[in-house]
Design a protein around this motif. Structure first.
Motif, PDB file in Angstrom:
ATOM      1  N   MET A   1       0.844  -1.189   0.000  1.00 25.90           N
ATOM      2  CA  MET A   1       0.000   0.000   0.000  1.00 25.90           C
ATOM      3  C   MET A   1       0.881   1.241   0.000  1.00 25.90           C
ATOM      4  O   MET A   1       1.774   1.382   0.826  1.00 25.90           O
ATOM      5  CB  MET A   1      -0.900   0.012   1.242  1.00 25.90           C
ATOM      6  CG  MET A   1      -1.790   1.244   1.344  1.00 25.90           C
ATOM      7  SD  MET A   1      -2.922   1.128   2.758  1.00 25.90           S
ATOM      8  CE  MET A   1      -1.775   0.999   4.127  1.00 25.90           C
ATOM      9  N   THR A   2       0.656   2.150  -0.947  1.00 23.24           N
ATOM     10  CA  THR A   2       1.389   3.407  -1.028  1.00 23.24           C
ATOM     11  C   THR A   2       0.496   4.522  -0.521  1.00 23.24           C
ATOM     12  O   THR A   2      -0.566   4.787  -1.078  1.00 23.24           O
ATOM     13  CB  THR A   2       1.818   3.701  -2.468  1.00 23.24           C
ATOM     14  OG1 THR A   2       2.643   2.619  -2.937  1.00 23.24           O
ATOM     15  CG2 THR A   2       2.609   4.997  -2.540  1.00 23.24           C
ATOM     16  N   ARG A   3       0.934   5.176   0.534  1.00 25.50           N
ATOM     17  CA  ARG A   3       0.162   6.273   1.098  1.00 25.50           C
ATOM     18  C   ARG A   3       0.558   7.578   0.429  1.00 25.50           C
ATOM     19  O   ARG A   3       1.732   7.790   0.116  1.00 25.50           O
ATOM     20  CB  ARG A   3       0.431   6.404   2.603  1.00 25.50           C
ATOM     21  CG  ARG A   3      -0.058   5.255   3.445  1.00 25.50           C
ATOM     22  CD  ARG A   3       0.278   5.522   4.904  1.00 25.50           C
ATOM     23  NE  ARG A   3      -0.108   4.419   5.763  1.00 25.50           N
ATOM     24  CZ  ARG A   3      -1.297   4.286   6.304  1.00 25.50           C
ATOM     25  NH1 ARG A   3      -2.229   5.205   6.069  1.00 25.50           N
ATOM     26  NH2 ARG A   3      -1.586   3.252   7.083  1.00 25.50           N
ATOM     27  N   GLU A 255       3.586  17.975  -5.688  1.00 23.22           N
ATOM     28  CA  GLU A 255       4.391  17.431  -6.792  1.00 23.22           C
ATOM     29  C   GLU A 255       4.630  15.940  -6.613  1.00 23.22           C
ATOM     30  O   GLU A 255       4.507  15.151  -7.551  1.00 23.22           O
ATOM     31  CB  GLU A 255       5.717  18.186  -6.877  1.00 23.22           C
ATOM     32  CG  GLU A 255       5.591  19.655  -7.279  1.00 23.22           C
ATOM     33  CD  GLU A 255       6.920  20.362  -7.226  1.00 23.22           C
ATOM     34  OE1 GLU A 255       7.957  19.691  -6.972  1.00 23.22           O
ATOM     35  OE2 GLU A 255       6.947  21.591  -7.419  1.00 23.22           O
ATOM     36  N   HIS A 256       4.981  15.559  -5.380  1.00 24.32           N
ATOM     37  CA  HIS A 256       5.265  14.147  -5.112  1.00 24.32           C
ATOM     38  C   HIS A 256       4.034  13.272  -5.325  1.00 24.32           C
ATOM     39  O   HIS A 256       4.115  12.226  -5.983  1.00 24.32           O
ATOM     40  CB  HIS A 256       5.764  13.989  -3.667  1.00 24.32           C
ATOM     41  CG  HIS A 256       5.977  12.562  -3.269  1.00 24.32           C
ATOM     42  ND1 HIS A 256       7.169  11.904  -3.442  1.00 24.32           N
ATOM     43  CD2 HIS A 256       5.119  11.645  -2.717  1.00 24.32           C
ATOM     44  CE1 HIS A 256       7.055  10.658  -3.028  1.00 24.32           C
ATOM     45  NE2 HIS A 256       5.829  10.481  -2.579  1.00 24.32           N
ATOM     46  N   ASN A 257       2.910  13.701  -4.788  1.00 20.13           N
ATOM     47  CA  ASN A 257       1.695  12.895  -4.910  1.00 20.13           C
ATOM     48  C   ASN A 257       1.228  12.817  -6.358  1.00 20.13           C
ATOM     49  O   ASN A 257       0.699  11.771  -6.785  1.00 20.13           O
ATOM     50  CB  ASN A 257       0.598  13.466  -4.016  1.00 20.13           C
ATOM     51  CG  ASN A 257       0.852  13.223  -2.539  1.00 20.13           C
ATOM     52  OD1 ASN A 257       1.717  12.414  -2.173  1.00 20.13           O
ATOM     53  ND2 ASN A 257       0.125  13.907  -1.685  1.00 20.13           N
ATOM     54  N   ALA A 258       1.415  13.886  -7.120  1.00 20.48           N
ATOM     55  CA  ALA A 258       1.018  13.859  -8.532  1.00 20.48           C
ATOM     56  C   ALA A 258       1.871  12.851  -9.311  1.00 20.48           C
ATOM     57  O   ALA A 258       1.353  12.103 -10.169  1.00 20.48           O
ATOM     58  CB  ALA A 258       1.162  15.254  -9.142  1.00 20.48           C
ATOM     59  N   LYS A 259       3.161  12.795  -8.998  1.00 14.59           N
ATOM     60  CA  LYS A 259       4.035  11.862  -9.681  1.00 14.59           C
ATOM     61  C   LYS A 259       3.727  10.410  -9.284  1.00 14.59           C
ATOM     62  O   LYS A 259       3.921   9.488 -10.079  1.00 14.59           O
ATOM     63  CB  LYS A 259       5.502  12.168  -9.340  1.00 14.59           C
ATOM     64  CG  LYS A 259       6.026  13.468  -9.934  1.00 14.59           C
ATOM     65  CD  LYS A 259       7.443  13.736  -9.463  1.00 14.59           C
ATOM     66  CE  LYS A 259       7.952  15.070  -9.969  1.00 14.59           C
ATOM     67  NZ  LYS A 259       9.320  15.354  -9.429  1.00 14.59           N
ATOM     68  N   SER A 260       3.265  10.233  -8.042  1.00 12.24           N
ATOM     69  CA  SER A 260       3.004   8.879  -7.533  1.00 12.24           C
ATOM     70  C   SER A 260       1.630   8.357  -7.873  1.00 12.24           C
ATOM     71  O   SER A 260       1.334   7.172  -7.656  1.00 12.24           O
ATOM     72  CB  SER A 260       3.185   8.868  -6.006  1.00 12.24           C
ATOM     73  OG  SER A 260       4.469   9.303  -5.640  1.00 12.24           O
ATOM     74  N   ALA A 261       0.762   9.244  -8.391  1.00 13.30           N
ATOM     75  CA  ALA A 261      -0.626   8.837  -8.657  1.00 13.30           C
ATOM     76  C   ALA A 261      -0.704   7.835  -9.807  1.00 13.30           C
ATOM     77  O   ALA A 261       0.095   7.849 -10.725  1.00 13.30           O
ATOM     78  CB  ALA A 261      -1.447  10.075  -8.992  1.00 13.30           C
TER      79      ALA A 261
END
Length: 261
Positions: A1-3, A255-261
């Protein structure tokens, strides 16, 4: 699971008028932070020892009314200062006032002046941690008895890094663990917490990993994420609250969450 990464800001209620604290809470919510925390002390920890200061839980009730989106909580409530059944009822009440935005942050307590001046037994680090472990089932049991019940399964954040006792309590009871140190230290502590989870029969992925940060996100953010940390908190004290670093972390989060989505 990636939070997803989440950003908290701890407004230390010291050396500031309440009007400034209230203004900073509104600015933090507007800036897009995920959580705003206070702390649970009775005197300043830094600067003038008898400077301006405000109590934790009455302020959380005010924050619950003054905000509409951001989660709120203490980083962290001192378990020793209140009966655990009372803590449960206070948390349930603020949970309702906030429409389900309270995080119950709690720890063993450590600031001896608070204990001495308010008449609590200081004990030892071991006795305070043991008391925290005894309090958690009582808090959860009281939540099950209250009418009305909490609006949700209130998240429990436990702060502390003790490897032999505190992290076992975290493994047994926490939704969020708040630790301290650099990425190398957090990597080690995470492995210890994972071992305690295995011993008590808990899935370690159920526990969100949190850390306090004072460096810019580009220097430490990804290193912390590599250790499993996804919850970052920036602390600020009065008399004026500078939210520049918090805004940098919020931008990095996006930025991080957008790349990880």
């Amino acid at each position: 699971m990636t939070r997803p990464v989440r950003i908290g800001v701890q407004l230390q209620p010291q050396h500031a008028e309440y009007t400034e604290i209230r203004r900073a809470v509104a600015e933090i919510e507007e800036a897009g932070a995920d959580i705003v925390y206070t702390w649970d002390h009775f005197f300043p920890l830094y600067g003038e020892a008898d400077g301006l200061h405000f109590e934790c839980w009455t302020m959380l009730g005010a924050w619950a009314e003054a905000t509409s989106r951001i989660e709120i909580g203490a980083l962290v409530t001192a378990n020793s200062y209140r009966n655990p059944e009372l803590v449960a009822d206070m948390a349930r009440t603020v949970d309702h006032i906030s429409d389900g935005r309270l995080i119950l942050g709690i720890g063993a307590g450590w600031f001896e002046r608070d204990y001495d001046e308010y008449g609590y037994e200081f004990g030892t680090a071991g006795s305070r941690i043991a008391s925290l472990g005894e309090s958690m089932p009582r808090i959860k049991s009281r939540w099950a008895k209250l009418n009305p019940a909490p609006t949700r399964d209130i998240p429990v954040l436990i702060g502390g890094s003790g490897e032999r006792k505190t992290l076992r309590v975290v493994a047994e009871h926490a939704t969020i663990w708040h630790g301290f140190g650099d990425p190398e230290r957090l990597r080690h502590l995470t492995s210890v917490l994972d071992r305690w989870c295995a011993e008590v029969g808990r899935d370690p992925l159920e526990i969100e990993r949190s850390v306090a940060v004072s460096d810019p996100p580009e220097s430490v953010g990804e290193d912390f994420v590599a250790t499993g940390v996804t919850h970052f908190t920036i602390a600020q004290g009065g008399p004026k609250y500078d939210l520049g670093l918090a805004r940098d972390w919020i931008a990095w989060r996006d930025e991080h969450n957008a790349k990880s989505a």
